[in-house]
Design a protein around this motif. Structure first.
Motif, PDB file in Angstrom:
ATOM      1  N   TRP A 137      76.399   6.565 -47.235  1.00 47.31           N
ATOM      2  CA  TRP A 137      75.644   6.959 -46.041  1.00 47.31           C
ATOM      3  C   TRP A 137      75.732   8.458 -45.799  1.00 47.31           C
ATOM      4  N   SER A 138      76.835   9.074 -46.183  1.00 42.30           N
ATOM      5  CA  SER A 138      76.957  10.532 -46.044  1.00 42.30           C
ATOM      6  C   SER A 138      75.985  11.248 -46.965  1.00 42.30           C
ATOM      7  N   ALA A 145      77.419  17.913 -49.449  1.00 39.70           N
ATOM      8  CA  ALA A 145      76.421  17.273 -50.319  1.00 39.70           C
ATOM      9  C   ALA A 145      76.969  17.114 -51.730  1.00 39.70           C
ATOM     10  N   TRP A 146      77.545  18.175 -52.276  1.00 39.82           N
ATOM     11  CA  TRP A 146      78.096  18.108 -53.625  1.00 39.82           C
ATOM     12  C   TRP A 146      79.300  17.161 -53.687  1.00 39.82           C
ATOM     13  N   GLU A 147      80.162  17.239 -52.690  1.00 44.85           N
ATOM     14  CA  GLU A 147      81.390  16.432 -52.702  1.00 44.85           C
ATOM     15  C   GLU A 147      81.084  14.939 -52.675  1.00 44.85           C
ATOM     16  N   THR A 148      80.097  14.556 -51.879  1.00 46.53           N
ATOM     17  CA  THR A 148      79.737  13.138 -51.812  1.00 46.53           C
ATOM     18  C   THR A 148      78.864  12.725 -52.995  1.00 46.53           C
ATOM     19  N   ALA A 182      77.902   6.156 -40.471  1.00 48.22           N
ATOM     20  CA  ALA A 182      79.107   6.809 -40.990  1.00 48.22           C
ATOM     21  C   ALA A 182      78.799   8.197 -41.538  1.00 48.22           C
ATOM     22  N   GLY A 183      77.594   8.370 -42.082  1.00 49.76           N
ATOM     23  CA  GLY A 183      77.195   9.684 -42.575  1.00 49.76           C
ATOM     24  C   GLY A 183      77.108  10.700 -41.453  1.00 49.76           C
ATOM     25  N   VAL A 184      76.555  10.265 -40.316  1.00 51.46           N
ATOM     26  CA  VAL A 184      76.466  11.142 -39.144  1.00 51.46           C
ATOM     27  C   VAL A 184      77.868  11.478 -38.635  1.00 51.46           C
ATOM     28  N   ALA A 185      78.727  10.449 -38.560  1.00 47.25           N
ATOM     29  CA  ALA A 185      80.093  10.647 -38.075  1.00 47.25           C
ATOM     30  C   ALA A 185      80.892  11.561 -38.994  1.00 47.25           C
TER      31      ALA A 185
END
Length: 302
Positions: free
Chosen positions: A40-41, A175-178, A214-217
């Motif tokens: 989701w992130s 963005a890269w990390e996820t 969860a991405g927003v959080a």
């Protein structure tokens, strides 16, 4: 300054409340929650990058093999940190997560000394020794090392060190990390579905909705922190960061009734004393700093 303080408080307040968020999915395993958080992130950050039309900036931000490797290391470290944190929260170890993030600034400075050859004041060395005493005390009293607290502090400190070497914007970095671990996370979720062992189906509709957020959080507190960092001196940001573990500690004791014994009090007192000394020592200005700045300003005017 006011905007910076608002952003910093918002970021650390949100991070402090994360235990309440992850507790909503206590019936799920930590690995499954982590996989959803990553997927989701990636989707949320991708939407942000698409809206701001920054794909070209993102792809151009990796300038070589060393940076690619550093980003991969960042990805693994933050994923490990998230996993440990989620597992700890859902196994009634919120107090240890609080202890870990209290210790994190001290570990960060220690890594700076070891790897970046930074110098420390005498007060900062005293703070490290006091923090070590706090950890050793709780270890000897209970006969076990507080591995959750130490793991969180160490993984996040090394993550901070790697981030310092990479030097990327918050959203681009996230963005890269996820993105690095997204295929693994998605594959894990598909495997659970194929085996019929996924637990998301047991959640209520509102829990599924919150899990999708969860991405927003994950991304928004990071964005707020980035906005605070460019508006505030590092000393102020460093002071406000203690808001997060303090909220977590109060949540653990008063909401989830985790035991807070005399041993905990002595251990935390050592850590708190270390942080007071550390903060005071870090904020101390060098006497030669002002004349140097003035001399530089005069040269620029000339």
């Amino acid at each position: 300054m006011k905007q910076g303080i608002f952003y910093a408080v918002a970021a650390y307040f949100a991070w402090g409340l994360l235990p309440l968020y992850w507790k909503l999915f206590q019936s799920m395993g930590a690995w499954e929650i982590l996989a959803h958080r990553i997927v989701w992130s990636v989707l949320f950050v991708a939407i942000i990058i698409q809206v701001t039309k920054r794909w070209k900036t993102m792809w151009g931000s990796v300038t070589g093999g060393k940076m690619f490797a550093a980003l991969a290391i960042c990805s693994l470290l933050i994923s490990a940190n998230w996993l440990i944190y989620i597992w700890a929260v859902n196994n009634n170890q919120i107090m240890q997560t609080s202890l870990g993030y209290y210790m994190n600034p001290l570990f960060t400075v220690l890594l700076g000394v070891i790897f970046l050859k930074e110098k420390m004041h005498a007060g900062q060395w005293v703070a490290l020794i006091l923090a070590a005493c706090g950890v050793l005390f709780v270890t000897f009293q209970y006969g076990e090392v507080p591995w959750i607290a130490l793991s969180l502090a160490v993984t996040f400190a090394f993550y901070g060190l790697a981030k310092k070497l990479v030097k990327q914007e918050a959203m681009i970095g996230l963005a890269w990390e996820t993105l690095f671990v997204a295929p693994i996370a998605l594959g894990y979720l598909l495997m659970l579905q194929a085996n019929g062992t996924e637990t998301i189906a047991t959640l209520a509709w509102w829990q599924m909705l919150l899990l999708a957020l969860a991405g927003v959080a994950t991304a928004m507190p990071l964005y707020w922190f980035a906005q605070a960092a460019v508006r505030l001196p590092l000393s102020i940001v460093g002071f406000i960061q203690y808001l997060s573990p303090t909220i977590s500690l109060l949540t653990a004791v008063f909401l989830y009734k985790e035991p807070f014994t005399t041993t905990h009090l002595i251990s935390f007192a050592c850590i708190w004393s270390a942080l007071i000394i550390f903060t005071a020592s870090s904020m101390r200005k060098k006497p030669t700093a002002a004349p140097i700045k003035q001399e530089v300003a005069i040269k620029k005017q000339a």
